[in-house]
Scaffold this motif. Structure first.
Motif, PDB file in Angstrom:
ATOM      1  N   MET A   1       0.851  -1.197   0.000  1.00  0.00           N
ATOM      2  CA  MET A   1       0.000   0.000   0.000  1.00  0.00           C
ATOM      3  C   MET A   1       0.880   1.238   0.000  1.00  0.00           C
ATOM      4  SD  MET A   1      -3.170   1.008   2.534  1.00  0.00           S
ATOM      5  CE  MET A   1      -2.239   0.511   3.989  1.00  0.00           C
ATOM      6  N   GLU A   2       0.681   2.108  -0.984  1.00  0.00           N
ATOM      7  CA  GLU A   2       1.442   3.344  -1.054  1.00  0.00           C
ATOM      8  C   GLU A   2       0.947   4.319   0.008  1.00  0.00           C
ATOM      9  OE1 GLU A   2       1.415   4.988  -4.930  1.00  0.00           O
ATOM     10  OE2 GLU A   2       2.341   3.247  -5.881  1.00  0.00           O
ATOM     11  N   SER A   3       1.766   5.336   0.286  1.00  0.00           N
ATOM     12  CA  SER A   3       1.395   6.289   1.328  1.00  0.00           C
ATOM     13  C   SER A   3       1.884   7.680   0.979  1.00  0.00           C
ATOM     14  CB  SER A   3       1.985   5.858   2.682  1.00  0.00           C
ATOM     15  OG  SER A   3       3.395   5.944   2.662  1.00  0.00           O
ATOM     16  N   ALA A   4       1.282   8.660   1.633  1.00  0.00           N
ATOM     17  CA  ALA A   4       1.708  10.055   1.573  1.00  0.00           C
ATOM     18  C   ALA A   4       1.396  10.666   2.926  1.00  0.00           C
ATOM     19  CB  ALA A   4       0.983  10.804   0.459  1.00  0.00           C
ATOM     20  N   GLU A   5       2.094  11.730   3.270  1.00  0.00           N
ATOM     21  CA  GLU A   5       1.786  12.376   4.547  1.00  0.00           C
ATOM     22  C   GLU A   5       0.345  12.893   4.565  1.00  0.00           C
ATOM     23  OE1 GLU A   5       5.782  14.189   6.486  1.00  0.00           O
ATOM     24  OE2 GLU A   5       4.916  15.351   4.851  1.00  0.00           O
ATOM     25  N   TYR A   6      -0.020  13.629   3.533  1.00  0.00           N
ATOM     26  CA  TYR A   6      -1.366  14.180   3.448  1.00  0.00           C
ATOM     27  C   TYR A   6      -1.989  13.811   2.109  1.00  0.00           C
ATOM     28  CZ  TYR A   6      -0.314  16.951   7.566  1.00  0.00           C
ATOM     29  OH  TYR A   6       0.025  17.330   8.847  1.00  0.00           O
ATOM     30  N   VAL A   7      -3.267  13.465   2.156  1.00  0.00           N
ATOM     31  CA  VAL A   7      -4.031  13.201   0.942  1.00  0.00           C
ATOM     32  C   VAL A   7      -5.183  14.186   0.888  1.00  0.00           C
ATOM     33  CG1 VAL A   7      -5.430  11.548  -0.342  1.00  0.00           C
ATOM     34  CG2 VAL A   7      -3.400  10.759   0.909  1.00  0.00           C
ATOM     35  N   THR A 177     -13.817   5.612  -2.481  1.00  0.00           N
ATOM     36  CA  THR A 177     -15.097   5.014  -2.097  1.00  0.00           C
ATOM     37  C   THR A 177     -15.391   5.190  -0.612  1.00  0.00           C
ATOM     38  OG1 THR A 177     -14.060   2.846  -1.759  1.00  0.00           O
ATOM     39  CG2 THR A 177     -14.947   3.330  -3.954  1.00  0.00           C
ATOM     40  N   ARG A 178     -14.356   5.132   0.221  1.00  0.00           N
ATOM     41  CA  ARG A 178     -14.520   5.350   1.655  1.00  0.00           C
ATOM     42  C   ARG A 178     -13.148   5.522   2.278  1.00  0.00           C
ATOM     43  NH1 ARG A 178     -13.725   0.594   4.773  1.00  0.00           N
ATOM     44  NH2 ARG A 178     -13.373  -1.256   3.489  1.00  0.00           N
ATOM     45  N   PHE A 179     -13.132   5.891   3.564  1.00  0.00           N
ATOM     46  CA  PHE A 179     -11.870   6.003   4.298  1.00  0.00           C
ATOM     47  C   PHE A 179     -12.042   5.359   5.657  1.00  0.00           C
ATOM     48  CE2 PHE A 179     -14.304   9.855   5.131  1.00  0.00           C
ATOM     49  CZ  PHE A 179     -14.267   9.967   6.502  1.00  0.00           C
ATOM     50  N   SER A 180     -10.933   4.903   6.217  1.00  0.00           N
ATOM     51  CA  SER A 180     -10.976   4.261   7.538  1.00  0.00           C
ATOM     52  C   SER A 180      -9.769   4.724   8.347  1.00  0.00           C
ATOM     53  CB  SER A 180     -10.984   2.739   7.407  1.00  0.00           C
ATOM     54  OG  SER A 180      -9.942   2.288   6.575  1.00  0.00           O
ATOM     55  N   PRO A 181     -10.005   5.254   9.562  1.00  0.00           N
ATOM     56  CA  PRO A 181      -8.907   5.753  10.391  1.00  0.00           C
ATOM     57  C   PRO A 181      -8.245   4.635  11.185  1.00  0.00           C
ATOM     58  CG  PRO A 181     -10.993   6.173  11.464  1.00  0.00           C
ATOM     59  CD  PRO A 181     -11.320   5.509  10.156  1.00  0.00           C
ATOM     60  N   ASN A 182      -6.990   4.839  11.497  1.00  0.00           N
ATOM     61  CA  ASN A 182      -6.242   3.932  12.361  1.00  0.00           C
ATOM     62  C   ASN A 182      -5.979   4.610  13.707  1.00  0.00           C
ATOM     63  OD1 ASN A 182      -5.943   1.898  10.317  1.00  0.00           O
ATOM     64  ND2 ASN A 182      -4.319   3.142   9.397  1.00  0.00           N
ATOM     65  N   ASP A 184      -3.307   5.178  15.203  1.00  0.00           N
ATOM     66  CA  ASP A 184      -2.139   6.065  15.226  1.00  0.00           C
ATOM     67  C   ASP A 184      -2.387   7.396  14.528  1.00  0.00           C
ATOM     68  OD1 ASP A 184      -2.225   5.293  12.593  1.00  0.00           O
ATOM     69  OD2 ASP A 184      -0.201   4.449  12.530  1.00  0.00           O
ATOM     70  N   GLY A 185      -3.613   7.648  14.072  1.00  0.00           N
ATOM     71  CA  GLY A 185      -3.949   8.897  13.394  1.00  0.00           C
ATOM     72  C   GLY A 185      -3.848   8.838  11.893  1.00  0.00           C
ATOM     73  N   SER A 186      -3.272   7.767  11.368  1.00  0.00           N
ATOM     74  CA  SER A 186      -3.228   7.613   9.917  1.00  0.00           C
ATOM     75  C   SER A 186      -4.611   7.217   9.402  1.00  0.00           C
ATOM     76  CB  SER A 186      -2.186   6.565   9.515  1.00  0.00           C
ATOM     77  OG  SER A 186      -2.544   5.285  10.007  1.00  0.00           O
ATOM     78  N   VAL A 187      -4.812   7.384   8.107  1.00  0.00           N
ATOM     79  CA  VAL A 187      -6.098   7.106   7.489  1.00  0.00           C
ATOM     80  C   VAL A 187      -5.867   6.341   6.196  1.00  0.00           C
ATOM     81  CG1 VAL A 187      -8.227   8.099   6.543  1.00  0.00           C
ATOM     82  CG2 VAL A 187      -7.051   9.247   8.439  1.00  0.00           C
ATOM     83  N   VAL A 188      -6.621   5.272   5.988  1.00  0.00           N
ATOM     84  CA  VAL A 188      -6.537   4.503   4.750  1.00  0.00           C
ATOM     85  C   VAL A 188      -7.694   4.905   3.849  1.00  0.00           C
ATOM     86  CG1 VAL A 188      -6.614   2.200   3.713  1.00  0.00           C
ATOM     87  CG2 VAL A 188      -5.372   2.572   5.859  1.00  0.00           C
ATOM     88  N   LEU A 189      -7.372   5.287   2.631  1.00  0.00           N
ATOM     89  CA  LEU A 189      -8.390   5.628   1.646  1.00  0.00           C
ATOM     90  C   LEU A 189      -8.556   4.466   0.681  1.00  0.00           C
ATOM     91  CD1 LEU A 189      -6.521   8.615   1.941  1.00  0.00           C
ATOM     92  CD2 LEU A 189      -8.831   9.233   1.247  1.00  0.00           C
ATOM     93  N   ASP A 195      -7.702  -0.472  -5.015  1.00  0.00           N
ATOM     94  CA  ASP A 195      -6.433  -0.021  -4.444  1.00  0.00           C
ATOM     95  C   ASP A 195      -6.681   0.768  -3.164  1.00  0.00           C
ATOM     96  OD1 ASP A 195      -4.980  -1.168  -6.476  1.00  0.00           O
ATOM     97  OD2 ASP A 195      -4.908   0.669  -7.686  1.00  0.00           O
ATOM     98  N   ARG A 196      -5.607   0.926  -2.376  1.00  0.00           N
ATOM     99  CA  ARG A 196      -5.681   1.693  -1.143  1.00  0.00           C
ATOM    100  C   ARG A 196      -4.500   2.652  -1.068  1.00  0.00           C
ATOM    101  NH1 ARG A 196      -5.710  -2.353   3.647  1.00  0.00           N
ATOM    102  NH2 ARG A 196      -4.116  -3.328   2.307  1.00  0.00           N
ATOM    103  N   LEU A 197      -4.694   3.755  -0.386  1.00  0.00           N
ATOM    104  CA  LEU A 197      -3.647   4.750  -0.190  1.00  0.00           C
ATOM    105  C   LEU A 197      -3.698   5.189   1.260  1.00  0.00           C
ATOM    106  CD1 LEU A 197      -1.464   6.678  -1.351  1.00  0.00           C
ATOM    107  CD2 LEU A 197      -3.325   8.288  -1.845  1.00  0.00           C
ATOM    108  N   LYS A 198      -2.532   5.198   1.904  1.00  0.00           N
ATOM    109  CA  LYS A 198      -2.468   5.552   3.323  1.00  0.00           C
ATOM    110  C   LYS A 198      -1.989   6.989   3.484  1.00  0.00           C
ATOM    111  CE  LYS A 198      -0.514   3.921   7.723  1.00  0.00           C
ATOM    112  NZ  LYS A 198       0.354   2.893   8.344  1.00  0.00           N
TER     113      LYS A 198
END
Length: 383
Positions: A1-7, A177-182, A184-189, A195-198
């Motif tokens: 899963m790819e990631s970025a600081e802010y989406v 389609t939706r987002f889900s928080p973790n 630790d404050g991160s969020v998975v889109l 696909d998913r983006l963190k």
């Protein structure tokens, strides 16, 4: 899963401005747009108002800051926004109950000046000098010299181009389609296609029409808003006709501007037909007739003009008190929301983007956005 600081979700003017602002402070930013940049309310023909005059008092701090930022944007972005500061005349003819009568003007001037928005009352003699051709029954006008207009899609694309130059990534045709928080404050889109983006530090939801669905599906939050597509009409200007300033008539819900091509643009908030499922607008002939009648009653030289085009294919969202939601999702401090612009998002966008950036990076809600909460609307919170 790819990631970025802010989406940032949404490629309209607020989303692209926020991506640019975050990237300018060194944040790693990815912007996702389900269609193409400026394909929603941030697109469309003509010029859009960049005004502080006549705003809800709660919006004035944002409007004042936006007026400080707009004149610098062409230079900062390295691309034209079409911004022009021509001033705006709001016309008042009769005294009626409420805020649309001329006797309200001294109070309006006091409130706007106290918020740092220059304005003044113009009597009939001076009005004739500033804008010849106004109907005789107009008694006074409220003049806000720092108001102006700009090109909506050009501004959106200029912010996007400058954001990429600052290191941001922009992905069009990438829906969420939706987002889900973790914890630790991160969020998975969760994206179209699976696909998913963190987002490791935060998410800014600026997709406007899509936000009620995302909030309901992801957080169980019901936000009371609706969609409307303001009907915009373009008419041919008679030979020799010109507007020295944008002209508004609050009682008639009329706003008149000149386009870069020399035609006259009519707006003011009246919606045409709109299908929220298909996203298609249908011009309303009754709204067209009313707009033309109001135009003729306000500027008699524009009676019996030829209609060039009618457009209402760009829907905005509105709240019950006609000011936006600029807040974090209840229970999710790293998910920021900007929606319910009620026609005000374009003018406020530079200041809103700055506020989102400062809030996300510094951790403290700016005073300028404190009024725009979920709570004030009675939004249903998750159990």
């Amino acid at each position: 899963m790819e990631s970025a600081e802010y989406v940032v979700v949404g490629g309209g003017v607020v989303g692209t401005a926020t991506a640019w602002s975050l990237a300018g402070r060194g944040a790693e930013v990815t912007l996702l747009e389900a269609n193409e940049l400026a394909s929603g309310a941030s697109g469309g023909p003509g010029r859009r108002g960049v005004r502080a005059g006549g705003r809800d008092l709660r919006e004035l701090p944002l409007a004042r800051r936006a007026q400080e930022l707009w004149p610098e944007l062409d230079t900062l972005l390295g691309a034209p926004t079409g911004y022009q500061r021509d001033g705006r005349l709001s016309l008042y003819d009769v005294e009626i109950a409420g805020t649309s009568g001329w006797q309200s003007l001294p109070a309006k001037v006091q409130a706007q000046q106290a918020a740092g928005v220059p304005c003044e009352i113009v009597d009939r003699a001076r009005l004739d000098e500033m804008q010849p051709g106004i109907a005789d029954e107009v008694e006074f006008a409220l003049y806000t010299p720092n108001d102006g207009t700009a090109d909506h899609p050009a501004t959106t694309r200029a912010f996007a181009k400058a954001a990429v130059e600052r290191g941001a990534t922009i992905a069009e045709h990438t829906g969420v389609t939706r987002f889900s928080p973790n914890e630790d404050g991160s969020v998975v889109l969760h994206l179209d296609g699976g696909d998913r983006l963190k987002a490791t530090r935060g998410v800014v939801l600026a997709a406007n029409r899509s936000i009620p669905r995302l909030l309901l599906d992801s957080a169980g939050v019901t936000l009371p808003m609706w969609e409307k597509a303001t009907q915009v009409t373009f008419v041919a200007a008679p030979t020799g006709f010109a507007l020295n300033h944008a002209v508004g008539h609050p009682r008639r819900s009329l706003s008149v501007k000149m386009t870069d091509e020399g035609s006259v643009m009519l707006s003011g908030g009246r919606p045409g037909g709109w299908d929220p499922v298909t996203g298609v607008g249908t011009p309303d002939p009754v709204v067209l007739r009313t707009a033309l009648a109001d135009l003729a009653a306000t500027l008699p030289a524009l009676s019996d003009v030829d209609v060039l085009a009618v457009d209402n294919n760009r829907a905005d969202t509105s709240t019950t008190d006609l000011i936006p939601v600029i807040d974090t999702v209840p229970g999710m401090a790293s998910v920021f929301v900007g929606t319910g612009w009620s026609g005000h998002g374009f003018a406020l966008a530079p200041a809103v983007a700055e506020a989102f950036t400062n809030w996300a990076l510094d951790g403290e809600r700016p005073d300028s956005v404190r009024p725009f909460t979920f709570e004030r609307l009675g939004a249903t919170r998750p159990n």
